[in-house]
Write a protein that holds these residues in place. Structure first.
Motif, PDB file in Angstrom:
ATOM      1  N   ALA A 262       0.846  -1.203   0.000  1.00  0.00           N
ATOM      2  CA  ALA A 262       0.000   0.000   0.000  1.00  0.00           C
ATOM      3  C   ALA A 262       0.877   1.247   0.000  1.00  0.00           C
ATOM      4  O   ALA A 262       1.785   1.375   0.822  1.00  0.00           O
ATOM      5  CB  ALA A 262      -0.921  -0.005   1.210  1.00  0.00           C
ATOM      6  N   TYR A 265      -4.014   5.982  -0.321  1.00  0.00           N
ATOM      7  CA  TYR A 265      -5.294   5.658   0.294  1.00  0.00           C
ATOM      8  C   TYR A 265      -6.302   6.768  -0.021  1.00  0.00           C
ATOM      9  O   TYR A 265      -5.942   7.904  -0.319  1.00  0.00           O
ATOM     10  CB  TYR A 265      -5.160   5.467   1.813  1.00  0.00           C
ATOM     11  N   PHE A 347      -7.261   1.454   0.845  1.00  0.00           N
ATOM     12  CA  PHE A 347      -5.838   1.539   0.532  1.00  0.00           C
ATOM     13  C   PHE A 347      -5.563   0.962  -0.860  1.00  0.00           C
ATOM     14  O   PHE A 347      -6.273   0.065  -1.337  1.00  0.00           O
ATOM     15  CB  PHE A 347      -5.019   0.789   1.583  1.00  0.00           C
ATOM     16  N   ARG A 349      -2.269   0.124  -4.011  1.00  0.00           N
ATOM     17  CA  ARG A 349      -0.890   0.153  -4.535  1.00  0.00           C
ATOM     18  C   ARG A 349      -0.766   1.324  -5.503  1.00  0.00           C
ATOM     19  O   ARG A 349       0.146   2.138  -5.415  1.00  0.00           O
ATOM     20  CB  ARG A 349      -0.560  -1.136  -5.272  1.00  0.00           C
TER      21      ARG A 349
END
Length: 545
Positions: A262, A265, A347, A349
């Motif tokens: 992560a 967000y 969250f 990537r």
């Protein structure tokens, strides 16, 4: 120049007292000549210990003293009537004096009647730095007296200081830096802890949003009110929220999300006037900007945060050291409507690749409206008395009544107090009530207060104790928290008048002569006594050969 970064104390310290010994085990520490300086702070005070292991002579009242010189405006130079010298009061080692700088190497005398918020205490015994008995100075400096207000959203305040430590047995005068009453450009720094770390008691943090400020998420009920009844730094009681709110991440969950990849967000938000309304509302991204200060090991670096075009915020590495630890979202509520707000966080990537996180919805009751307070009238014999009037009492039992309002339309009143103030710090409560009163909790959590009342109730009167000018005040606190303090908002209204007791003749007495005192380390002409040196070695090694 040396720096020491103060640690936050979680201990509730009674006014005028020092931190207990148990609080110093994790204090920040700096080596100083012939000893060690330990520092901690809370929102009100800076606590310092000068652990002078090199002073092994138990001879108080001689020439054992310290100077703690503060560069109040942090400009690296002596500022007349601004910078200060703190030192034990001559002949009274457990009384702290405050002398204002007149010019380099000189202070103004302090009046013998001086009363300050800061304090000191001297002791003699062993510490963790030496098993042998030695001199210990404890110092409590009032932040408000030094003109410092902590702001979790800003950089940590810096206290620039110089030090002199003097001992009779053994005989020494050490300075750090040398000439601390003039060498302000070489002063050392205490970097204050800007806020209590949001380290929640075990099992109380929310699974993603750990809490709001220092309030754990599990202490906020489904209606958005916070209550903490256990011993804690603050004890909100069915408190709404207001001001700028910090949503703090769970410090156990965030490292796992970071390890899972992560890096971004999204904060989702919805609002309603009732729980049913808010639960039926659609989620939408909320956009805010804020700043946080990252500690590099030598200084604080200002960093700004905000959403990108996809409403995504950057997730910072949980291992980095920020002034506000694990800050996920800072919500400026000043333009938001009062009532019920909900938050959740997703969250990612990248904008297209989510990272699984535990589900959580945080509900907050928002109330930014101050209580309505008004001192409507001062009454004598049932008739209004104009502000600033001089009113004569008919006999020793004669007095006045006060008509007032203390009302919170939102129903989030904490308390109200009707009081009289006069003379030199004298006061008396005429009437008071609070949400803690069981009679005011019949419709909990709603308590509005009182829309109109007259106190004392007839036929009672408030009888002035002496002839004097009086200030009558009605004040109230809102039952609101910003996550760090409670109660959070205070408002007041007042009126003044002079009440004259019967048989009193008003006279003006001449002022008594002023008795002044100069600090330790100066002669009667204000010249510095004794030449201080800055030793080559610090700590316990200062006096070793």
């Amino acid at each position: 120049m040396a720096n020491v970064r103060s640690k936050w104390t979680n201990n509730t310290v009674a006014p005028g007292t020092m931190l207990p010994a148990s609080e110093w085990s994790d204090a920040a520490m700096m080596t100083i000549p012939a000893g060690y300086m330990m520092v901690k702070n809370d929102a009100d005070n800076l606590y310092i210990i000068l652990d002078v292991v090199g002073d092994k002579g138990n001879d108080p009242g001689t020439n054992d003293y310290y100077w703690l010189v503060i560069d109040s405006d942090n400009n690296g130079a002596v500022t007349t009537d601004r910078d200060v010298l703190y030192s034990p009061w001559p002949g009274q080692p457990n009384r702290l004096g405050r002398w204002i700088m007149a010019r380099p190497n000189a202070t103004w005398p302090a009046p013998n009647s001086q009363v300050i918020a800061s304090s000191t205490r001297m002791s003699f015994g062993p510490t963790s730095h030496s098993p042998l008995n030695h001199r210990i100075w404890e110092i409590r400096l009032s932040l408000s007296e030094m003109g410092i207000t902590l702001d979790p959203t800003g950089p940590a305040p810096v206290v620039r200081f110089g030090l002199r430590i003097a001992s009779s047995t053994p005989s020494f005068i050490f300075e750090y830096p040398v000439n601390p009453l003039s060498a302000f450009s070489s002063f050392h720094k205490i970097i204050l802890a800007n806020m209590a770390p949001a380290i929640y008691p075990a099992g109380t943090a929310g699974v993603v949003i750990g809490g709001v400020g220092i309030i754990p998420a599990t202490k906020i009920n489904a209606a958005g009110y916070a209550t903490i009844s256990e011993p804690y730094r603050i004890n909100p009681d069915a408190a709404a929220f207001g001001g700028t709110l910090d949503l703090i991440g769970n410090t156990a969950t965030l490292p796992g999300l970071w390890a899972a990849g992560a890096r971004k967000y999204r904060v989702l938000h919805r609002f309603g006037n009732t729980l049913a309304e808010v639960n039926a509302a659609a989620w939408a991204p909320i956009r805010q900007n804020w700043a946080n200060y990252r500690w590099t090991g030598t200084t604080h670096v200002w960093e700004s945060f905000g959403p990108d075009s996809n409403h995504l915020y950057p997730l910072v590495n949980p291992a980095l050291d920020y002034s506000i630890k694990a800050l996920l979202f800072q919500w400026n509520t000043s333009t938001e409507p009062n009532n019920i707000h909900q938050f959740k966080i997703d969250f990612y990537r990248t904008a297209a690749i989510p990272v699984a996180s535990p589900p959580q919805i945080l509900t907050l009751r928002l109330d930014n409206k101050l209580p309505e307070v008004k001192l409507i009238d001062t009454l004598h014999n049932g008739l209004p008395v104009a502000p600033c009037a001089i009113e004569y009492m008919a006999d020793s039992n004669d007095g006045v009544q006060l008509a007032f309002k203390a009302f919170d339309p939102e129903g989030d009143l904490y308390n109200y107090t009707l009081s009289a103030e006069w003379g030199a710090g004298q006061s008396e409560v005429i009437a008071t009530d609070s949400y803690a009163n069981p009679a005011n909790r019949t419709t909990a959590p709603v308590w509005h207060g009182i829309s109109s009342a007259t106190m004392p109730a007839s036929p009672g009167k408030w009888v002035p104790p002496v002839t004097c000018a009086y200030l009558f005040r009605i004040s109230a606190w809102a039952r609101v928290t910003n996550g760090y303090t409670y109660p959070y908002r205070w408002v007041s209204d007042f009126r003044t008048l002079t009440l004259v007791k019967p048989g009193i003749k008003l006279t003006v007495k001449p002022k008594p002569p002023l008795v002044e005192m100069i600090p330790y380390g100066f002669d009667t002409k204000g010249k510095i006594v004794g030449k201080g040196i800055e030793p080559n070695k610090l700590g316990r090694e200062t006096l070793t050969k």
